[in-house]
Design an enzyme around this catalytic site. Structure first.
Site, mmCIF file in Angstrom:
data_model
loop_
_atom_site.group_PDB
_atom_site.id
_atom_site.type_symbol
_atom_site.label_atom_id
_atom_site.label_comp_id
_atom_site.label_asym_id
_atom_site.label_seq_id
_atom_site.Cartn_x
_atom_site.Cartn_y
_atom_site.Cartn_z
ATOM 1 N N THR A 151 0.862 -1.177 0.000
ATOM 2 C CA THR A 151 0.000 0.000 0.000
ATOM 3 C C THR A 151 0.905 1.236 0.000
ATOM 4 O OG1 THR A 151 -0.227 -0.274 2.408
ATOM 5 C CG2 THR A 151 -2.046 -1.050 1.043
ATOM 6 N N LYS A 173 4.432 -6.964 3.695
ATOM 7 C CA LYS A 173 4.112 -5.561 3.454
ATOM 8 C C LYS A 173 3.835 -4.890 4.784
ATOM 9 C CE LYS A 173 0.645 -3.553 3.098
ATOM 10 N NZ LYS A 173 -0.084 -2.563 3.983
ATOM 11 N N THR A 184 2.874 -8.658 12.075
ATOM 12 C CA THR A 184 2.950 -7.323 11.496
ATOM 13 C C THR A 184 1.876 -7.195 10.446
ATOM 14 O OG1 THR A 184 4.429 -5.692 10.550
ATOM 15 C CG2 THR A 184 4.645 -7.938 9.746
ATOM 16 N N GLU A 263 6.731 4.642 6.984
ATOM 17 C CA GLU A 263 6.241 5.839 6.301
ATOM 18 C C GLU A 263 7.061 7.065 6.707
ATOM 19 O OE1 GLU A 263 1.633 4.403 5.697
ATOM 20 O OE2 GLU A 263 2.129 5.735 7.370
ATOM 21 N N ASN A 386 0.224 10.540 6.261
ATOM 22 C CA ASN A 386 -0.979 10.166 6.981
ATOM 23 C C ASN A 386 -2.028 11.257 7.115
ATOM 24 O OD1 ASN A 386 -0.639 7.255 8.071
ATOM 25 N ND2 ASN A 386 1.374 8.204 8.334
ATOM 26 N N THR A 391 -7.319 10.795 0.978
ATOM 27 C CA THR A 391 -7.632 11.731 -0.099
ATOM 28 C C THR A 391 -6.541 11.785 -1.155
ATOM 29 O OG1 THR A 391 -6.702 13.535 1.228
ATOM 30 C CG2 THR A 391 -9.071 13.156 1.377
#
Length: 391
Positions: A151, A173, A184, A263, A386, A391
């Site tokens: 993702t 992932k 995880t 991230e 995040n 969006t």
């Protein structure tokens, strides 16, 4: 004889076929994967302890209860979480479609979904994408499967390990919403080794506890976390201890890569806690350090502010810890030893913290137990990722 294989040398265990494709769940990237064992495989799994588990987790727990799995079906870009009965029905239907297409019992199929929470699966697209999958399955295709389950991951994560005549392969992932309390985000471990049924789950639990459960990116436990081990036995039996060592190496590699590619992350952080009374205490203290926003941002900014590590250890409120016994280091440099600061070269420490991998050590000085945990730095990139995720 055991041999570690780099991602470049990635090998596939016998009897595992897979496919990866785009069915248009969100965009034009790969979003649907099926992994299939040509023979029914012994299997074990560990699932999230989040009290809002996704529909695939609920269904998966039931399907793997008998200890066998033959196929996995994974979609990305949609988590199928908090969708009530509709979510359960969609997960079961997906298993039924895969079972019918592959000629296996649908209860030998495990479903997985990852992505945005609270939106219905686009079942029309998934039904169409699963039609005719038997002819699309290919050998030696797990690298592409690792890409299809992503993702917000920066890159696909895969690794393999040879143990005797068998291969252990893993794909994973995960980049955010990660502090596992079982495994995880999504991890699939596959082997052609023949393993005793009674050994699978205890072995997986031991390995998970030392790897995936010892890692955190942002302290958030996902609703979809799952790790699965499938063993189809085509390579025959082997030494079980050697196999577990190999399984640990594959899992540790994937754990490090998940933490490394968190991230917004720019650095992998490893925290080693020694001198604890118990392993549980050591891991708990390590998690306090690796999860501290102040420690994480200091590493990002190359600031050797070891006072933040002191704070993180101390906020455990553990009465057995005494500051006069604690020693802290960055890499090979001690900055605090048994209750007192240590004179050190701050510029050299800044240079060390500028590396892509940073190690922090904590010795509690009260016992002989130890633990290692992994995490990453905290950057502006995490906030941007995040703040606008849906969006």
């Amino acid at each position: 004889m055991k041999q570690v294989l780099s991602p470049v040398d990635f090998e596939h265990p016998q009897g595992f076929l897979s496919l990866a494709k785009n069915v248009g769940i969100k965009d034009g990237t790969l979003d649907l994967t099926v992994i299939y064992s040509t023979v029914r495989a012994r299997a074990a799994a560990m699932f999230t302890r989040n009290r809002f588990p996704g529909a695939p987790v609920i269904v998966g727990r039931k399907h793997i209860a008998n200890g066998f799995v033959q196929a996995l079906v994974i979609n990305s870009k949609n988590a199928n979480v908090a969708m009530g009965k509709q979510g359960i029905d969609n997960a079961v239907e997906t298993c039924r479609i895969v079972g019918a297409e592959l000629g296996v019992d649908y209860r030998d199929v495990l479903p997985f979904s990852t992505g945005v929470i609270g939106r219905p699966l686009p079942m029309d697209k998934i039904r169409a994408g699963l039609r005719g999958i038997r002819n699309e399955l290919q050998p030696n295709n797990l690298k592409l499967a690792a890409e299809a389950i992503m993702t917000t991951d920066k890159y696909p994560k895969y690794f393999s390990r040879r143990v005797g005549a068998a291969i252990i392969a893993g794909i994973a992932k995960g980049a955010g919403m990660i502090e596992p309390n079982m495994a995880t985000m999504l991890v699939y471990l596959m082997t052609d080794a023949e393993l005793p049924a009674k050994s699978l789950r205890p072995m997986l639990r031991r390995v998970v506890e030392r790897t995936f459960n010892s890692m955190s990116i942002d302290t958030d436990t996902s609703t979809s976390d799952t790790v699965v081990l499938m063993a189809n036995g085509l390579a025959g039996p082997l030494n079980i201890r050697e196999f577990e060592a190999g399984l640990f190496e594959v899992s540790e590699y994937l754990t490090r890569e998940i933490a490394r590619s968190g991230e917004g992350a720019t650095k992998l952080i490893t925290v080693d806690v020694n001198g604890a009374k118990t392993t549980t205490q050591a891991k708990r203290i390590g998690k306090f350090v690796v999860n501290s926003p102040l420690v994480k941002t200091a590493v990002y900014g190359c600031d050797p502010n070891w006072g933040r590590v002191i704070m993180a250890v101390g906020k455990s409120f553990d009465s057995t810890i005494e500051s006069r016994k604690v020693t802290i280091g960055f890499g090979d440099t001690y900055v605090f030893r048994k209750g007192s600061p240590v004179d050190c070269d701050l510029e050299a420490l800044r240079a060390y913290l500028g590396q892509k991998e940073v190690s922090i050590s904590v010795d509690l000085g009260i016992g002989k137990a130890s633990a290692r945990v992994w995490g990453c730095d905290l950057t502006e990139g995490y906030i941007k990722e995040n703040a606008y995720y849906t969006t």
